[in-house]
Design an enzyme around this catalytic site. Structure first.
Site, PDB file in Angstrom:
ATOM      1  N   GLU A  98      21.002 -33.429   5.969  1.00 28.29           N
ATOM      2  CA  GLU A  98      20.075 -32.280   6.017  1.00 28.29           C
ATOM      3  C   GLU A  98      20.770 -31.061   6.600  1.00 28.29           C
ATOM      4  O   GLU A  98      20.195 -30.319   7.401  1.00 28.29           O
ATOM      5  CB  GLU A  98      18.831 -32.632   6.860  1.00 28.29           C
ATOM      6  CG  GLU A  98      18.093 -33.857   6.372  1.00 28.29           C
ATOM      7  CD  GLU A  98      16.841 -34.193   7.189  1.00 28.29           C
ATOM      8  OE1 GLU A  98      16.384 -33.348   7.982  1.00 28.29           O
ATOM      9  OE2 GLU A  98      16.321 -35.308   7.022  1.00 28.29           O
ATOM     10  N   HIS A 146      21.251 -30.569  11.731  1.00 29.46           N
ATOM     11  CA  HIS A 146      20.609 -29.257  11.857  1.00 29.46           C
ATOM     12  C   HIS A 146      21.227 -28.565  13.065  1.00 29.46           C
ATOM     13  O   HIS A 146      20.979 -28.965  14.202  1.00 29.46           O
ATOM     14  CB  HIS A 146      19.096 -29.414  12.080  1.00 29.46           C
ATOM     15  CG  HIS A 146      18.379 -30.042  10.929  1.00 29.46           C
ATOM     16  ND1 HIS A 146      18.223 -29.406   9.719  1.00 29.46           N
ATOM     17  CD2 HIS A 146      17.774 -31.250  10.788  1.00 29.46           C
ATOM     18  CE1 HIS A 146      17.541 -30.191   8.886  1.00 29.46           C
ATOM     19  NE2 HIS A 146      17.263 -31.310   9.508  1.00 29.46           N
ATOM     20  N   ASP A 177      22.087 -27.758   7.849  1.00 28.56           N
ATOM     21  CA  ASP A 177      21.889 -26.304   7.901  1.00 28.56           C
ATOM     22  C   ASP A 177      22.451 -25.815   9.230  1.00 28.56           C
ATOM     23  O   ASP A 177      22.454 -26.554  10.221  1.00 28.56           O
ATOM     24  CB  ASP A 177      20.436 -25.871   7.668  1.00 28.56           C
ATOM     25  CG  ASP A 177      19.385 -26.616   8.468  1.00 28.56           C
ATOM     26  OD1 ASP A 177      19.718 -27.159   9.554  1.00 28.56           O
ATOM     27  OD2 ASP A 177      18.225 -26.643   8.037  1.00 28.56           O
ATOM     28  N   GLU A 214      14.303 -40.861  12.247  1.00 30.28           N
ATOM     29  CA  GLU A 214      14.029 -40.275  13.573  1.00 30.28           C
ATOM     30  C   GLU A 214      13.316 -41.218  14.538  1.00 30.28           C
ATOM     31  O   GLU A 214      12.358 -40.830  15.202  1.00 30.28           O
ATOM     32  CB  GLU A 214      13.221 -38.970  13.397  1.00 30.28           C
ATOM     33  CG  GLU A 214      13.934 -37.968  12.521  1.00 30.28           C
ATOM     34  CD  GLU A 214      13.147 -36.688  12.268  1.00 30.28           C
ATOM     35  OE1 GLU A 214      12.022 -36.546  12.784  1.00 30.28           O
ATOM     36  OE2 GLU A 214      13.657 -35.826  11.529  1.00 30.28           O
ATOM     37  N   ASN A 217      18.307 -42.586   9.356  1.00 27.63           N
ATOM     38  CA  ASN A 217      18.536 -41.135   9.353  1.00 27.63           C
ATOM     39  C   ASN A 217      17.976 -40.508  10.634  1.00 27.63           C
ATOM     40  O   ASN A 217      16.850 -40.810  11.038  1.00 27.63           O
ATOM     41  CB  ASN A 217      17.809 -40.543   8.132  1.00 27.63           C
ATOM     42  CG  ASN A 217      18.169 -39.109   7.827  1.00 27.63           C
ATOM     43  OD1 ASN A 217      19.348 -38.774   7.700  1.00 27.63           O
ATOM     44  ND2 ASN A 217      17.161 -38.249   7.693  1.00 27.63           N
TER      45      ASN A 217
HETATM   46  O1  G3I Z   1       1.812 -28.183   1.518  1.00 28.84           O
HETATM   47  C1  G3I Z   1       1.050 -27.628   2.598  1.00 28.84           C
HETATM   48  C2  G3I Z   1       0.183 -26.510   2.113  1.00 28.84           C
HETATM   49  O2  G3I Z   1      -0.751 -27.020   1.203  1.00 28.84           O
HETATM   50  C3  G3I Z   1      -0.491 -25.865   3.322  1.00 28.84           C
HETATM   51  O3  G3I Z   1      -1.224 -24.773   2.911  1.00 28.84           O
HETATM   52  C4  G3I Z   1       0.528 -25.419   4.343  1.00 28.84           C
HETATM   53  C5  G3I Z   1      -0.100 -24.830   5.596  1.00 28.84           C
HETATM   54  O4  G3I Z   1       0.639 -25.111   6.743  1.00 28.84           O
HETATM   55  O5  G3I Z   1       1.296 -26.521   4.718  1.00 28.84           O
HETATM   56  C6  G3I Z   1       1.997 -27.113   3.649  1.00 28.84           C
HETATM   57  O6  G3I Z   1       2.711 -28.223   4.141  1.00 28.84           O
HETATM   58  C7  G3I Z   1       3.881 -27.937   4.893  1.00 28.84           C
HETATM   59  C8  G3I Z   1       5.055 -28.601   4.205  1.00 28.84           C
HETATM   60  O7  G3I Z   1       6.200 -28.450   4.984  1.00 28.84           O
HETATM   61  C9  G3I Z   1       5.334 -28.030   2.825  1.00 28.84           C
HETATM   62  O8  G3I Z   1       5.712 -26.695   2.922  1.00 28.84           O
HETATM   63  C10 G3I Z   1       3.682 -28.479   6.281  1.00 28.84           C
HETATM   64  O9  G3I Z   1       2.687 -27.748   6.957  1.00 28.84           O
HETATM   65  C11 G3I Z   1       4.971 -28.404   7.050  1.00 28.84           C
HETATM   66  O10 G3I Z   1       4.830 -29.089   8.279  1.00 28.84           O
HETATM   67  C12 G3I Z   1       6.077 -29.053   6.263  1.00 28.84           C
HETATM   68  O11 G3I Z   1       7.286 -28.910   6.984  1.00 28.84           O
HETATM   69  C13 G3I Z   1       8.311 -29.790   6.612  1.00 28.84           C
HETATM   70  C14 G3I Z   1       8.714 -30.612   7.816  1.00 28.84           C
HETATM   71  O12 G3I Z   1       9.790 -31.438   7.469  1.00 28.84           O
HETATM   72  C15 G3I Z   1       7.568 -31.479   8.305  1.00 28.84           C
HETATM   73  O13 G3I Z   1       7.978 -32.386   9.282  1.00 28.84           O
HETATM   74  C16 G3I Z   1       9.484 -28.979   6.113  1.00 28.84           C
HETATM   75  O14 G3I Z   1       9.129 -28.352   4.862  1.00 28.84           O
HETATM   76  C17 G3I Z   1      10.686 -29.875   5.896  1.00 28.84           C
HETATM   77  O15 G3I Z   1      11.834 -29.081   5.639  1.00 28.84           O
HETATM   78  C18 G3I Z   1      10.940 -30.683   7.140  1.00 28.84           C
HETATM   79  O16 G3I Z   1      12.025 -31.546   6.896  1.00 28.84           O
HETATM   80  C19 G3I Z   1      12.426 -32.353   8.008  1.00 28.84           C
HETATM   81  C20 G3I Z   1      12.904 -33.668   7.436  1.00 28.84           C
HETATM   82  O17 G3I Z   1      11.911 -34.258   6.630  1.00 28.84           O
HETATM   83  C21 G3I Z   1      13.315 -34.617   8.547  1.00 28.84           C
HETATM   84  N1  G3I Z   1      14.289 -34.011   9.426  1.00 28.84           N
HETATM   85  C22 G3I Z   1      13.921 -32.693   9.952  1.00 28.84           C
HETATM   86  C23 G3I Z   1      13.561 -31.750   8.824  1.00 28.84           C
HETATM   87  C24 G3I Z   1      13.272 -30.351   9.352  1.00 28.84           C
HETATM   88  O18 G3I Z   1      12.149 -30.347  10.173  1.00 28.84           O
END
Ligand code: G3I
Length: 305
Positions: free
Chosen positions: A235, A206, A237, A127, A169
């Site tokens: 990715e 996405h 969806d 990105e 990516n």
């Molecule tokens: O693990 C912590 C947890 O301990 C905490 O209590 C909780 C509270 O918010 O957060 C948890 O972490 C979260 C993590 O996902 C695991 O669930 C983060 O806040 C959250 O921001 C994070 O989101 C991820 C996101 O990337 C972050 O940028 C998504 O799961 C994940 O699907 C998403 O994936 C991205 C790709 O890497 C790049 N392309 C876009 C894609 C979708 O956004």
């Protein structure tokens, strides 16, 4: 064939999913994972904040759980992601300039070395281009460290794991006419012309009503492939439901199958309830793990190839 992976294998492709370490104790989830997919991406566990929480202290526990679960089942792994403006650990967010550059390259080297020989393809840089009409790089601390940070990351990754395919990516690079797509295309073209090591381009893909599957999606895949790189849908969806959603998954699958160098498709999660966009029910299995219409259209498209 009766599973996504087996159907994709008929044309030499893979069918993968993002996996969250926290769900590996969920038997419904793991049963679908083991049955349907032959490629795995860690949804968060191999990112910079997860793998280097403190500078020069590396943490591979969660990433290893996903990698080992996959490899024990004979699946391959896509690494995601070595360098990114987002999900940087706090210490890195506060860095800039040459010390940031050095820390980023050290991160790339250490993580790619740790996983050497076990990763099919790395998202080396994620990105790095801006949205909108500029076609330019995204502003970030990494970009401000010097415009050549991306090629430096790719060279470091190649040196650390010569056997891994190295991918750039991004999202919103699906429509061939978009400035962002053109910007990424020109970078890949430049890298290929100057011998910067790059093997693949990942289109995250996405999709929703604001950002639908473009009519020229196959053209975009083919144009990148024509630069001499593999293309991967990394990715996928698509928000929606029923036959409209099924039709969109079919179109994406058919576009990949029509491009020889589109080597595989990864969906960004297993059940709708596992998705970062769960409200949009964008995946192939419902919250109970039942196959959706989109599953059937995807499987049928793979089998028709
Ligand atoms: O693990 C912590 C947890 O301990 C905490 O209590 C909780 C509270 O918010 O957060 C948890 O972490 C979260 C993590 O996902 C695991 O669930 C983060 O806040 C959250 O921001 C994070 O989101 C991820 C996101 O990337 C972050 O940028 C998504 O799961 C994940 O699907 C998403 O994936 C991205 C790709 O890497 C790049 N392309 C876009 C894609 C979708 O956004």
């Amino acid at each position: 064939a009766s599973t996504l992976a087996a159907a994709a294998q008929q044309s030499g492709r893979y069918f993968g999913t993002a996996v969250a370490a926290g769900r590996l104790g969920d038997s419904t989830y793991v049963n679908i994972l083991n049955r349907e997919f032959d490629m795995v991406t860690a949804e968060n566990e191999m990112k910079m904040d997860a793998t280097e929480p403190n500078q020069n202290q590396f943490s591979y526990g969660s990433g290893d759980r996903i990698l080992n679960q996959a490899r024990n089942q004979g699946k391959r792994v896509r690494g995601h992601a070595l360098a990114w403006h987002a999900q940087q650990p706090g210490w890195m967010q506060r860095m800039e300039g040459s010390s940031l550059r050095q820390a980023m390259l050290n991160h790339v080297t250490q993580v790619a070395t740790y996983y050497r020989g076990k990763i099919y393809a790395w998202d080396v840089v994620n990105e790095a281009f801006a949205d909108g009409s500029s076609g330019a790089r995204r502003d970030s601390n990494l970009q401000r460290s010097g415009n050549d940070w991306i090629e430096a990351a790719f060279r470091a990754a190649r040196a650390a794991d010569p056997g891994a395919k190295l991918c750039y990516n991004d999202y919103n690079t699906d429509d061939w006419t978009h400035a962002k797509t053109q910007g990424v295309y020109r970078m890949v073209q430049d890298f290929k012309s100057r011998g910067v090591p790059i093997d693949c381009v990942g289109l995250q893909s996405h999709f929703n009503s604001q950002s639908p599957v473009p009519s020229n999606y196959q053209t975009t895949l083919q144009n990148f492939a024509n630069l001499g790189v593999d293309v991967q849908i990394t990715e996928l969806d698509i928000e929606g439901s029923g036959s409209a959603q099924a039709d969109n998954f079919r179109r994406v699958t058919e576009a990949c199958l029509a491009v020889a160098r589109c080597t595989g498709i990864t969906v960004w999660g297993i059940r709708d309830t596992d998705s970062w966009r769960a409200y949009g029910t964008p995946l192939l299995f419902d919250g109970s793990g039942n196959k959706k219409a989109a599953y059937n259209s995807t499987l049928n498209a793979l089998n028709a190839a």
